[in-house]
Design an enzyme around this catalytic site. Sequence first.
Site, mmCIF file in Angstrom:
data_model
loop_
_atom_site.group_PDB
_atom_site.id
_atom_site.type_symbol
_atom_site.label_atom_id
_atom_site.label_comp_id
_atom_site.label_asym_id
_atom_site.label_seq_id
_atom_site.Cartn_x
_atom_site.Cartn_y
_atom_site.Cartn_z
ATOM 1 N N LYS A 21 0.838 -1.201 0.000
ATOM 2 C CA LYS A 21 0.000 0.000 0.000
ATOM 3 C C LYS A 21 0.872 1.249 0.000
ATOM 4 O O LYS A 21 0.582 2.215 -0.719
ATOM 5 C CB LYS A 21 -0.913 -0.016 1.229
ATOM 6 N N ARG A 97 -8.835 13.867 12.516
ATOM 7 C CA ARG A 97 -7.404 13.584 12.430
ATOM 8 C C ARG A 97 -6.686 14.853 11.964
ATOM 9 O O ARG A 97 -7.001 15.398 10.903
ATOM 10 C CB ARG A 97 -7.122 12.417 11.475
ATOM 11 N N SER A 143 3.821 13.037 11.521
ATOM 12 C CA SER A 143 3.649 11.872 10.643
ATOM 13 C C SER A 143 4.558 11.995 9.423
ATOM 14 O O SER A 143 4.621 13.049 8.780
ATOM 15 C CB SER A 143 2.191 11.772 10.186
ATOM 16 N N SER A 144 5.250 10.912 9.108
ATOM 17 C CA SER A 144 6.117 10.916 7.928
ATOM 18 C C SER A 144 5.315 11.134 6.648
ATOM 19 O O SER A 144 5.873 11.536 5.621
ATOM 20 C CB SER A 144 6.894 9.603 7.833
ATOM 21 N N ASP A 296 3.519 0.728 12.387
ATOM 22 C CA ASP A 296 2.433 -0.154 11.968
ATOM 23 C C ASP A 296 2.645 -1.603 12.387
ATOM 24 O O ASP A 296 1.720 -2.422 12.293
ATOM 25 C CB ASP A 296 2.237 -0.084 10.444
#
Length: 421
Positions: A21, A97, A143-144, A296
């Site tokens: 993904k 978010r 966040s990357s 993750d």
Amino acid sequence: MQYIITAPAALNCTVKLPASKSISNRALIINALAGGNTIPENLSDCDDTDVIIKALKDNPKEIDIKAAGTAMRFMTAYLAATEGEHILTGTERMKHRPIAVLVDALRYLGAKIEYLGEEGYPPLRITGRKLWGRELHINGNVSSQFISALLMIGPTLRDKLELHLEGNIISRPYIDLTLWMMKEYGADAEWTDINVITVKPKPYTPRRYYIENDWSAASYWYEMMALNARTEDTVTLTGLMDNSKQGDSIARYLFSLLGVKTTFVKDDNNGPDMVKLKYSGHSVSHLEYDFLNCPDLAQTFVVTCIAKNVTFHFTGLQTLKIKETDRIEALKTEMRKLGYVIEDRDGCELTWDGTLCKAEKDNDLDVAIDTYEDHRMALAFAPMAFTRSYIRINNPHVVTKSYPHYWEHLDNIGVEIEQEE
């Protein structure tokens, strides 16, 4: 809906994993910015990738990216740097978010973006136009995906982009993956200092591109092998590369500590590389690891360790609280229902020292795991069936977000899946 999952006695199979993904979503954006007429090959068929494919193909006025966080971040930057006006929205969870860090950075480069609801959160109205490259400072602990979104539009800017990442840089392998793919498409993008990335305004070059299969998906098969714990069994996973740029490929080293041996095998017919998994029979009794670069994988290892009675101390988990759900709280809640007490610290660490509690039900087999609209909760908890008589999973179809054929693959290897409404 609920699935009751019962594992087979043995685990011998070959699994065609889904495409990555992470690579698929980056390839689609870069390919579109390159003006490519041929879409990348072996694209993921998951929900997150599907929403990007449809958005790029149909170019609707309003784009609903549903629960796809990657798509929200990447499409925000892409639309800001591309002519046209669009509204970008998603699920209720997506509307809570945060995205202000990315929006502020894009505005600094000249983007026109408006919030249509709560300040700092989707939905967004984006009026795309040519943006300027500038020296841009951003916290490295965001966040990357914010950083990757900015990097990917770099070659389209009017001047060079000099991105300074301040403080601790998290998920660096995902940033490196983005840079590697950008260079595959002809971009001039590289680390020019320990915390500085420079992207020159050199356009992308269209090309054919083949997507590697997904190491994140592979981690659940490693988990099954670790929990099945039969030295005579073999699992073969297709399409994984030994020199993979995917951050989650670290799973093979971590699972070696939990007894799973990895062997790479070349296909005799010039097909994709394969990985063969065997259980060695040897596992550590305690595991410590910093998941800063591969968050993750955290759910996979929390579940695996507890199911194997391996105590742990995991750090670098701060981004888990802003994923599809608050994964730290979700893990604590669901494990407590099963009778295990996980402790967290400062929203970025999880520890299990072997402490138990009374399960939610007198028979813990009657406990159902809630998935919180988070695919990785279902994917990570299902393999516990290999250490229990069975396990119940609520709302199992959330796996379509990243691994649509997961239950089909389990069914194919003899896992019994009973459905209850």
